[in-house]
Design an enzyme around this catalytic site. Sequence first.
Site, short mmCIF file in Angstrom:
data_model
loop_
_atom_site.label_atom_id
_atom_site.label_comp_id
_atom_site.label_asym_id
_atom_site.label_seq_id
_atom_site.Cartn_x
_atom_site.Cartn_y
_atom_site.Cartn_z
N ASP A 67 0.59 -1.23 0.02
CA ASP A 67 -0.01 -0.01 0.06
C ASP A 67 0.74 1.56 0.06
OD1 ASP A 67 0.87 -0.46 2.72
OD2 ASP A 67 -0.86 -0.76 3.48
N ASN A 134 -7.11 -2.58 14.10
CA ASN A 134 -8.62 -2.79 13.95
C ASN A 134 -8.47 -3.97 12.97
OD1 ASN A 134 -7.99 -1.91 11.33
ND2 ASN A 134 -9.35 -0.16 11.16
N GLU A 141 -9.58 -1.95 5.15
CA GLU A 141 -10.10 -1.53 6.32
C GLU A 141 -11.72 -2.42 6.61
OE1 GLU A 141 -8.81 0.24 8.53
OE2 GLU A 141 -8.33 2.26 7.86
C1 GLP Z 1 -0.21 0.45 8.59
C2 GLP Z 1 -0.08 -0.45 7.24
C3 GLP Z 1 -0.25 -1.88 7.69
C4 GLP Z 1 0.46 -2.27 8.92
C5 GLP Z 1 -0.01 -1.44 10.07
C6 GLP Z 1 0.26 -1.45 11.32
O1 GLP Z 1 -1.55 0.93 8.61
N1 GLP Z 1 -0.83 -0.26 6.24
O2 GLP Z 1 0.12 -2.76 6.71
O3 GLP Z 1 0.27 -3.53 9.23
O4 GLP Z 1 0.18 -0.07 9.72
O5 GLP Z 1 1.40 -0.82 11.57
P1 GLP Z 1 2.32 -1.18 13.10
O6 GLP Z 1 3.26 -2.40 12.73
O7 GLP Z 1 3.38 0.24 13.12
O8 GLP Z 1 1.76 -1.40 14.32
#
Ligand code: GLP
Length: 252
Positions: A67, A134, A141
């Site tokens: 993404d 979430n 989402e």
């Molecule tokens: C973002 C990314 C996800 C990732 C999430 C969790 O939202 N798009 O792919 O899993 O962050 O991030 P973190 O690892 O910092 O908790």
Amino acid sequence: MHLIITDSYQQSAVLAARQTADIVKRNPTALLGMATGTTPIPLYEELCRMQSRGEIDLSGISTINLDEYVGLAGDDENSYLYFMRKYFLDPLGIPLSRVYIPNGVANPAAEIARMNDFADQHPIDVQILSVGENGHIGFNEPGDVFYDKFHLVKLTESTRQANSRLFQDISQVPARAITMGIGGIMRARKIVFLANGEKKLAAMKAMLEEGDVTPKNQGTILKFHQDCTIYLDKELAASIQPARHVQVTYAK
Ligand code: GLP
């Protein structure tokens, strides 16, 4: 699903790095699916250390990212391209010509088409994955459907709030992103999944315990993946009762 319970988050990262490195040893031009966020950083650091010790050569791989935020250019330090260059691509010497990530400041429809053209023709050998608070994977989402391919998403307020810790304040967090769809994630030949911290407990319980596969909690779809290895440290795993379909191993 294979759950590997480790002593520490650092051990999870090292074991996940070895599993990823084994795939690249067998196929030096493998296509790796990449994730961002703080969770995979120790895994990427370990892969960089392995390359600098001469244990693996990742310079021949190609990468595709899950993404990117819409509105952030690649030189913005909160963009996922910037993240990938910092923690993975530049230290390993992977040229941008072999890097597939949506351009956050190009026309979104054109970027989605470009990413889907590439993804349709190039199966992912291993997808690195983690989860949002979430339950989102990539930026898929909670909702009423599982999307198949790359698409545009409106980020939920809870995701913008969770990710705002990396920005100056929440008003700086983009409202939209382009993400690989659930179909694209599920078509990866192998998934190497990492999670850590109390904030991910609910999402991990939904994924690993008995219960429905539901787009309200997108990560639950991984129950249907044929080759998904999840690394959890024992602290997080202690509150989870894995379902019967989960094969559990304790790391040595
Ligand atoms: C973002 C990314 C996800 C990732 C999430 C969790 O939202 N798009 O792919 O899993 O962050 O991030 P973190 O690892 O910092 O908790």
